[in-house]
Structures are given as C-alpha cells and as structure tokens.
Design an enzyme around this catalytic site. Sequence first.
Site, PDB file in Angstrom:
ATOM      1  N   CYS A  23       0.810  -1.226   0.000  1.00  0.00           N
ATOM      2  CA  CYS A  23       0.000   0.000   0.000  1.00  0.00           C
ATOM      3  C   CYS A  23       0.841   1.272   0.000  1.00  0.00           C
ATOM      4  O   CYS A  23       0.410   2.299  -0.543  1.00  0.00           O
ATOM      5  CB  CYS A  23      -0.952  -0.003   1.191  1.00  0.00           C
ATOM      6  SG  CYS A  23      -0.163  -0.319   2.785  1.00  0.00           S
TER       7      CYS A  23
ATOM      8  N   GLN B 183       2.172   6.724   7.651  1.00  0.00           N
ATOM      9  CA  GLN B 183       1.194   5.707   7.276  1.00  0.00           C
ATOM     10  C   GLN B 183       0.093   5.530   8.318  1.00  0.00           C
ATOM     11  O   GLN B 183       0.348   5.498   9.520  1.00  0.00           O
ATOM     12  CB  GLN B 183       1.912   4.372   7.032  1.00  0.00           C
ATOM     13  CG  GLN B 183       2.877   4.455   5.862  1.00  0.00           C
ATOM     14  CD  GLN B 183       3.559   3.143   5.550  1.00  0.00           C
ATOM     15  OE1 GLN B 183       4.733   3.124   5.197  1.00  0.00           O
ATOM     16  NE2 GLN B 183       2.838   2.031   5.631  1.00  0.00           N
TER      17      GLN B 183
ATOM     18  N   LYS C  24      10.062  -3.517   1.174  1.00  0.00           N
ATOM     19  CA  LYS C  24       9.026  -3.683   0.149  1.00  0.00           C
ATOM     20  C   LYS C  24       9.002  -2.489  -0.801  1.00  0.00           C
ATOM     21  O   LYS C  24       8.954  -2.648  -2.025  1.00  0.00           O
ATOM     22  CB  LYS C  24       7.656  -3.850   0.809  1.00  0.00           C
ATOM     23  CG  LYS C  24       7.481  -5.149   1.569  1.00  0.00           C
ATOM     24  CD  LYS C  24       6.156  -5.148   2.326  1.00  0.00           C
ATOM     25  CE  LYS C  24       6.024  -6.374   3.214  1.00  0.00           C
ATOM     26  NZ  LYS C  24       4.795  -6.341   4.038  1.00  0.00           N
TER      27      LYS C  24
ATOM     28  N   HIS D 283      -2.227   6.996   3.360  1.00  0.00           N
ATOM     29  CA  HIS D 283      -0.773   7.066   3.545  1.00  0.00           C
ATOM     30  C   HIS D 283      -0.243   8.325   2.852  1.00  0.00           C
ATOM     31  O   HIS D 283      -0.399   8.495   1.639  1.00  0.00           O
ATOM     32  CB  HIS D 283      -0.094   5.834   2.940  1.00  0.00           C
ATOM     33  CG  HIS D 283      -0.307   4.578   3.701  1.00  0.00           C
ATOM     34  ND1 HIS D 283      -0.950   4.524   4.919  1.00  0.00           N
ATOM     35  CD2 HIS D 283       0.058   3.288   3.421  1.00  0.00           C
ATOM     36  CE1 HIS D 283      -0.978   3.272   5.345  1.00  0.00           C
ATOM     37  NE2 HIS D 283      -0.369   2.508   4.465  1.00  0.00           N
TER      38      HIS D 283
ATOM     39  N   THR E  12      -6.376   1.352   2.033  1.00  0.00           N
ATOM     40  CA  THR E  12      -7.156   0.116   1.930  1.00  0.00           C
ATOM     41  C   THR E  12      -8.002   0.066   0.655  1.00  0.00           C
ATOM     42  O   THR E  12      -8.515  -0.994   0.304  1.00  0.00           O
ATOM     43  CB  THR E  12      -8.080  -0.092   3.153  1.00  0.00           C
ATOM     44  OG1 THR E  12      -9.063   0.940   3.200  1.00  0.00           O
ATOM     45  CG2 THR E  12      -7.264  -0.120   4.437  1.00  0.00           C
TER      46      THR E  12
END
Length: 345
Positions: free
Chosen positions: A150, A177, A206, A243, A324
């Site tokens: 995300c 975040q 990531k 975020h 999300t």
Amino acid sequence: MTVRVGVLGATGAVGQRLIQLLDPHPEFEIAALTASDASVGETYKDAAKWRVNSPIPEDVAGLEVRATDPDSVPDDVGLIFSSLPSSVGAEVEPEFCEAGYTVSSNSSNARMDEDVPLIIPEVNADHVDLLEVQRDERGWDGALLKNPNCSTITMVPPLAALDREFDLTDVRVSTLQAVSGAGYSGVTSMEIIDNAIPHIGGEEQKMESESRKLLGSFDGAEVQLNEMDVAASCNRIPTLDGHLENVWADTAEDISAADAEAAMESVTGIDLPSSPEKLITVFEEPDRPQPRLDRNVEDGMGVAVGGFRETTDGVQFNCLAHNTMRGAAGASVLNGELLNKRGYL
C-alpha cells in the site's frame, strides 16, 4: 459475461473492503467466501465483525463461510481474490493455482518472484503477460498475480510519470502511514495515540524492491528491474486511512517543479471499471494533500500530489493515497479487471 469470484480471507479488513467493492461490480459476482477454520460453516454476517463504512451487502450476509481450500470452492469460480496473511498465502495461493484458479492477490508473499507479475495497471499493464512464462514454468492451469504494498502503490504512479520523461536515478521517501494499514488489531491505542512509530517491519524493503520491479521493463520473458536507487523510511502515525509520503526524486534530465506537475497532471486512467478518469490529482496549495481531506480523491482510487519544489538534482513532492482502497482491495479488484480484459479468466 459476469465472472463468479471468491474471496480468501473474507472476514479481515481488506477482505471486507473487497466485498464492499465487489458486491456492486459490473463484471464480478461474489460466489464464495473463505476464512479461518473458526468461522467455517457460519454465515458471513455472523463470522465477520463488519467495520466498513457502508452496510454489509444483503446478498453476501447470508453466504456460508467456506474453508480456505481449493476443494471447498465451486469449480465455476473464475477468479479468486486473496487477502490472506502472507504466511498463509505463501502456502495456500499456489494450491489454488495448481487447482486451476486464477488468483489476484494483495498478500505480500511472492511479489518479487521472477515469474509473478506485480501490477499497477495504469503503470505496467504489459507485465501481465509474464503469466504465460509462469504457467509454462510451474505447470499451472491457474495463475498468480500480485498488487504491490500500500505504501509502494502511493508513490509509484507519480514516479512513473517522472521516469517516463526525465529518467529517475535516485528516490528517497519518508512515509506517514495510517493505522488501518496494520489491520484492525495491528496497533494498539496505547502505542499510537499521542505518538508516531518510526518503524514498520519489512515496509522499507518492500518499497525499495517493489518500486524497481513495477518500473522495470518486460521483454516477453522476464522483468528487468529499474536501475534507480530507492531508500525508504516508514513511519506509523495516528490517522485512520490514507498514507502520506514525502518523496525526493533525482532525475538524469533537468527538471523543474512545473515540469513535474505537468508530467503528473497528464496521467489518465485506463479502460477498466475501477480505474479513475484522472489517476493523479495535483494540488497547488502548499499544505495539500492531507489524509483527512484528500484520501477519497477519485472515490479512493486516485493518487493526490502536491508540495512541489526543486532540489539540487530533481524535485521533492508529497503524495497520498487511500491505503485500503487504492493501496489494497481496490488494487486487487483493478488487477482482476485487467485479467478479465486480457483473457486470462
């Protein structure tokens, strides 16, 4: 033709978002929901502690929760959406692929596997054809496609706009975040209220690796990672959703703040139901974007940017996306739409 779909991990936070998006979807029909063994046999309404900001869909509430096993999912399900914990996904998702199911997954496992496409459709839709390599190498009738983390998905569309015109060399990013990124029980109130946590396990790695794969080139056989250098610092703050990220991007070509704004402003969506008409919304105000004000830009599927200024070797800017929606459930649904359009279902 409507595609019947299943959701793995349907009772979790991302699973609930998936159901919210899939229930009214023009191409997909929810046919199977799975969860942990403790929920198997219950109705979805009883098994899920529904926390999404819209009512639980009536036609989903009464569905029986199934085991997260290929044998429990009807054969006529054409697409599986996975929101499993990565430790579970690493074991279960290949089983579904071996059984012939195509899986659009939000889970972090296998994102960097050489034969697994990692996709943001507006950025690198051509990478989806890596599935042909995957099927040949693994002998699967099904397939596995991933959307990125995300936080990665927030900064990569703006970076793609810059890389296309000015050739990125170095990227530095510091994130702010939201707590929903950790799941409903991921961060306790005593940890996060009146606080900021300057570490999110595995998140930096990531962002650093996934962005290079997303901005890499696909030659029909493999993805060559983008050669830019990426360094990330990830922080959890007490916002619910959205975020916010501070990005420093160095480029090989000369670039001004106005150049960067124009490059991002010109980015459009693509011909998929969940892709926004305008992928990137540029704010001129110096104090935007902000999570509370701007996380729902383009119904939560857009990226908001602002705060542009020139640096010695490039530009600095801020970017924001709903973690999300665009960053998780919406990204998986969009990838499912890409699979359907490209004939992989």
